[in-house]
Write a protein that holds these residues in place. Structure first.
Motif, short mmCIF file in Angstrom:
data_model
loop_
_atom_site.label_atom_id
_atom_site.label_comp_id
_atom_site.label_asym_id
_atom_site.label_seq_id
_atom_site.Cartn_x
_atom_site.Cartn_y
_atom_site.Cartn_z
N ALA A 54 1.04 -1.07 0.45
CA ALA A 54 -0.12 -0.27 -0.19
C ALA A 54 1.09 0.90 -0.34
O ALA A 54 0.72 2.54 -0.69
N ALA A 61 -5.00 -0.95 4.76
CA ALA A 61 -3.96 -2.27 4.27
C ALA A 61 -4.38 -3.13 5.71
O ALA A 61 -4.42 -4.44 5.20
N PHE A 87 -7.06 -11.89 4.91
CA PHE A 87 -7.07 -12.15 3.28
C PHE A 87 -6.27 -11.32 2.53
O PHE A 87 -6.59 -9.72 3.42
N PRO A 107 -5.98 -8.25 0.61
CA PRO A 107 -6.74 -7.49 -0.51
C PRO A 107 -5.96 -7.52 -1.40
O PRO A 107 -6.87 -6.86 -2.70
N TRP A 108 -4.47 -7.58 -2.03
CA TRP A 108 -3.85 -7.02 -3.20
C TRP A 108 -4.51 -7.89 -4.34
O TRP A 108 -4.29 -8.45 -5.30
N HIS A 162 -7.07 -9.73 -5.28
CA HIS A 162 -8.02 -8.50 -6.00
C HIS A 162 -7.90 -6.97 -6.84
O HIS A 162 -8.95 -6.69 -7.37
N MET A 163 -7.13 -6.83 -6.10
CA MET A 163 -6.94 -5.88 -6.93
C MET A 163 -6.77 -5.54 -8.84
O MET A 163 -7.49 -4.21 -9.03
N ASP A 165 -10.33 -5.36 -9.43
CA ASP A 165 -10.96 -4.05 -9.30
C ASP A 165 -10.63 -3.13 -10.50
O ASP A 165 -11.79 -3.23 -11.00
N TYR A 166 -9.76 -3.19 -10.83
CA TYR A 166 -9.39 -2.28 -12.13
C TYR A 166 -9.97 -2.65 -13.54
O TYR A 166 -10.00 -1.82 -14.08
N ARG A 199 -13.25 -3.72 -13.30
CA ARG A 199 -13.95 -3.65 -13.24
C ARG A 199 -14.26 -2.59 -13.38
O ARG A 199 -15.07 -1.27 -13.84
N THR A 200 -13.40 -1.15 -12.77
CA THR A 200 -13.78 0.14 -13.28
C THR A 200 -13.01 0.79 -14.49
O THR A 200 -13.90 1.30 -14.92
N ILE A 201 -11.98 -0.65 -15.40
CA ILE A 201 -12.19 0.12 -16.61
C ILE A 201 -13.51 -0.22 -17.54
O ILE A 201 -13.69 0.59 -18.15
N SER A 223 -16.57 -1.01 -16.64
CA SER A 223 -17.27 0.71 -15.79
C SER A 223 -17.19 1.49 -16.82
O SER A 223 -18.08 2.40 -17.67
N ALA A 224 -15.52 2.23 -16.89
CA ALA A 224 -15.09 3.61 -17.58
C ALA A 224 -15.74 3.05 -18.60
O ALA A 224 -16.68 4.19 -19.71
N LEU A 225 -15.58 2.57 -19.57
CA LEU A 225 -15.09 2.54 -21.27
C LEU A 225 -17.63 2.54 -21.83
O LEU A 225 -17.77 3.02 -22.18
N SER A 268 1.15 0.18 -5.23
CA SER A 268 -0.20 0.94 -4.68
C SER A 268 -0.38 2.50 -5.38
O SER A 268 -0.20 2.84 -6.14
N PHE A 310 -7.95 9.80 -16.81
CA PHE A 310 -8.50 8.24 -16.74
C PHE A 310 -8.13 7.32 -15.63
O PHE A 310 -8.72 7.30 -14.75
N VAL A 324 -10.43 1.94 -6.07
CA VAL A 324 -9.68 0.81 -6.25
C VAL A 324 -9.02 0.99 -5.01
O VAL A 324 -8.69 0.14 -3.80
N THR A 341 -9.25 -2.06 -2.36
CA THR A 341 -7.87 -2.74 -1.80
C THR A 341 -7.65 -2.41 -0.83
O THR A 341 -6.90 -1.73 -0.56
N SER A 363 -8.46 -3.65 3.33
CA SER A 363 -8.81 -4.68 4.42
C SER A 363 -10.25 -4.37 6.12
O SER A 363 -10.67 -4.85 6.88
N GLY A 372 -14.79 0.37 -7.48
CA GLY A 372 -14.49 1.27 -8.58
C GLY A 372 -15.17 1.34 -9.85
O GLY A 372 -15.95 2.90 -10.39
N GLY A 373 -15.77 1.14 -9.82
CA GLY A 373 -16.77 0.51 -11.21
C GLY A 373 -18.07 1.36 -11.10
O GLY A 373 -18.26 2.94 -11.66
N ALA A 394 -16.15 5.69 -11.26
CA ALA A 394 -15.81 5.67 -12.98
C ALA A 394 -17.03 6.61 -13.10
O ALA A 394 -17.47 7.28 -13.96
N LEU A 413 -18.85 10.17 -14.17
CA LEU A 413 -18.66 10.43 -15.65
C LEU A 413 -19.98 11.26 -15.51
O LEU A 413 -20.31 11.86 -16.34
#
Lengths: 316, 317
Positions: free
Chosen positions: A150, A180, A283, A285-286, A288-289, A292-293, A295-297, A299-301, B100, B154, B162, B166, B168, B179-180, B183, B187
């Motif tokens: 983190a 974290a 657990f 958390p890294w 599922h990082m 998660d990115y 899903r974020t991308i 969603s944004a796209l 990170s 972006f 995230v 990310t 605990s 994050g989704g 985003a 927008l």
């Protein structure tokens, strides 16, 4: 380290050459970038055998004394003999007390004859009415530490002993390491605004000394040494306890699990981890990082695609 | 392994405590979340709009970039002020750690700020007459800066959710779609801001187009909102009473979605649409504040329950 006044290195020394304002600013800006590399040395850690802990808190005292940690004040928590309450920026060791005696009219589970009032005979004859669990908690020095992942400044590093170490002159108090850590170890100090935790007595280790807490522990509940040696010792101890009828004894954090790395500070426990205030299944958390990115991308796209469709569809 | 058959009475022990510690992120971080999403959402929407429909949204986008810069600077002030040691903010830039999200975000925000400043500087210099307003070279430079700025903007948008997932912390760690949602929400906020700018600066064609887009985005944003809510449901149920959860949900649905959509589509006139924009922004802030509070509320609910249990034990009956 929590008491800045006592750190002579932070104070101007008479032998220091005079520093101008510009040099001072340049030094402040470039200091964090001027770090070198250290050669790795054998990994070290703690093995804490909770079955022999007597709750004397000498580890807490030794830690505070060696690391010059300020007092926390005195508060009655109402939780047995635990008045430290939790690990903090000024308490890097915390002895936990768990009283497993039946409350009035309730069963203690393992002995239905238990009541609040114990007789001397009951205590001398092995209790029977219940038991005390005590555990000296500390940073787990995880092999794959979420706090280290983190840290955005690189303040949290693995030192040459593979211990997780916070460089106090780098940390800027962003608190992401606190969010974290699945063990609730790291705390930001109200005094200096930086994160603090056990250093595994890095300074003592560099001089070939045993960490203060392990040195002070009168029952060898806290053992320090090369991590492989400690693991071997711990496994033998579990076998010994099993042979003596303590079938609930097991090691926590000695081996990696599917969701978490092994710990360089691991424990011998005799009850569920949650009873000791430890996560049953930590657990990282890294793990599922990246998803998660993703899903974020996605969603944004998808949203941008909707925006473009609507903009092109409208004939304005 | 431990003997699970031995259920034992713990008084009070550590069984009911949150193991994790709550980071000292309070109201300032909720504002940071909002301003981050306001600036990145506005820039991305304006840039995409300008590149896709320059004739329709180009003039409004030019006005949006300075606003995005002001919002970014406000966000950076929040970010720095929230640190335990604000004078050490530059330590964030001594390493680049893609592992990170906070490091990735800081670098993204830093890089995002540079071309955005260039865009605004060119526009400002043209506005006050220091640079020619019809220069092809300047227009090419401005356009390049807009395109170059897209990726770091972006990144600045993507890292925030995230960063929270990310971790605990109770609730956050389960929110895979955080994050989704952020985003999509950013927008939507960006669209609402651009709509407000187009109304206030007298661009009726752009306002008419953006009104429909905003209404659709507000409704679509319910999908990631619902996904995040489902992921947070177990934690929310533990912390709050059902009525509180349903009340918050009703506020989000009615105040942050239904009313703005009705105002956008049915409201005739600038005040109604500006009111819708205000509700969208306020709704966005409220949700961010609630999300930020989850670990704090979890900790407080545990502490409260323990105190209640202590009293119950001390005073039987």
């Amino acid at each position: 380290m929590g008491i800045r006044e006592l750190e002579l290195t932070d104070l101007p020394q008479t032998s220091d050459p005079p520093v101008g304002l510009l040099a001072s600013i340049v030094n402040r800006l470039t200091w964090p970038f001027r770090y070198g590399h250290v050669e790795p040395r054998p990994s070290t850690g703690f093995y804490t055998d909770t079955t022999v802990c007597i709750g004397c808190k000498s580890c807490e005292v030794a830690c505070k004394q060696w690391n010059q940690l300020a007092a926390d004040g005195l508060e009655w928590t109402g939780n047995s003999y635990d008045n430290t309450a939790e690990l903090s920026a000024t308490s890097w060791r915390h002895v936990k007390f768990i009283e497993q005696f039946a409350a009035n009219g309730q069963s203690a589970g393992h002995d239905t004859t238990a009541t609040h009032e114990l007789t001397i005979d009951q205590l001398v004859n092995g209790g029977g009415a219940g038991r005390w669990l005590m555990m000296s908690d500390v940073c787990k020095h995880c092999i794959s530490a979420p706090c280290q992942h983190a840290c955005p400044t690189g303040a949290i590093i693995y030192n040459e002993f593979a211990n997780v170490y916070i460089q106090r002159d780098i940390c800027n108090g962003c608190s992401y390491c606190i969010a974290a850590c699945p063990f609730g170890v790291i705390t930001r100090s109200d005094f200096d605004g930086h994160s603090h935790k056990c250093t595994l007595c890095y300074d003592r280790q560099k001089d070939g000394l045993v960490p203060a807490c392990a040195k002070a522990c009168p029952t060898a509940s806290i053992q320090f040494g090369p991590i492989d040696e400690l693991r071997e010792r711990a496994r033998n101890r579990v076998k010994e306890l099993h042979a003596r009828g303590v079938t609930g004894a097991y090691l926590y954090g000695e081996e990696p699990t599917e969701s978490y790395s092994a710990l360089h500070s691991f424990y011998l426990l005799v009850d569920r981890p949650a009873v000791y205030g430890l996560p049953d299944a930590p657990f990282n958390p890294w793990l599922h990082m990246l998803a998660d990115y993703g899903r974020t991308i996605a969603s944004a796209l998808a949203t941008i695609a909707v925006i473009l469709s609507l903009l092109f569809l409208q004939r304005l | 392994m431990q003997d699970d058959n031995q259920a034992r009475a713990i008084e009070p022990g550590y069984l009911t405590q949150d193991v994790t510690k709550v980071p000292g992120w309070h109201g300032l971080v909720a504002w940071d979340l909002l301003f981050n999403n306001l600036t990145t959402g506005l820039f991305l929407f304006a840039a995409v709009g300008e590149l896709a429909r320059p004739g329709l949204l180009g003039p409004v986008a030019r006005l949006a970039y300075p606003v995005a810069l002001v919002l970014l600077l406000t966000d950076l002030v929040m970010l720095v002020a929230d640190l335990g040691d604000p004078l050490r903010f530059h330590h964030m830039l001594r390493v680049f750690k893609p592992s990170s999200p906070m490091s990735l975000g800081t670098w993204s925000l830093t890089i995002y700020s540079l071309p955005l400043t260039l865009i605004v500087a060119i526009e400002a210099a043209q506005f006050i007459g220091w640079l020619p307003s019809e220069s092809q070279a300047l227009e090419w430079m401005r356009w390049s800066a807009v395109v170059f700025c897209l990726l770091p903007a972006f990144g600045s948008l993507a890292y925030k959710g995230v960063l929270f997932s990310t971790s605990s912390q109770p609730g956050w760690k389960d929110a895979r779609w955080l994050g989704g949602w952020m985003a999509s929400s950013a927008l939507t906020l960006g669209c609402a801001e651009l709509l407000a700018i187009s109304i206030l600066t007298g661009h009726p064609r752009a306002a008419a187009a953006l009104r429909t887009v905003a209404a659709v985005l507000v409704v679509l944003n319910l999908i990631p909102t619902g996904l995040v809510f489902l992921e947070l449901r177990p934690t929310l149920s533990r912390i709050y009473r059902d009525q509180q959860v349903y009340l918050a949900l009703a506020f989000i649905l009615v105040g942050g979605t239904l009313v703005p959509v009705v105002l956008l589509l049915a409201g005739d006139g600038a005040p109604w649409r500006l009111g819708a924009v205000l509700l969208i922004v306020l709704g966005g802030f409220a949700v961010r504040l609630l999300l930020l509070k989850i670990p704090h509320a979890s900790h407080e609910s545990r502490t409260g329950a323990r105190a209640l249990e202590s009293v119950r034990r001390a005073v039987p009956g």
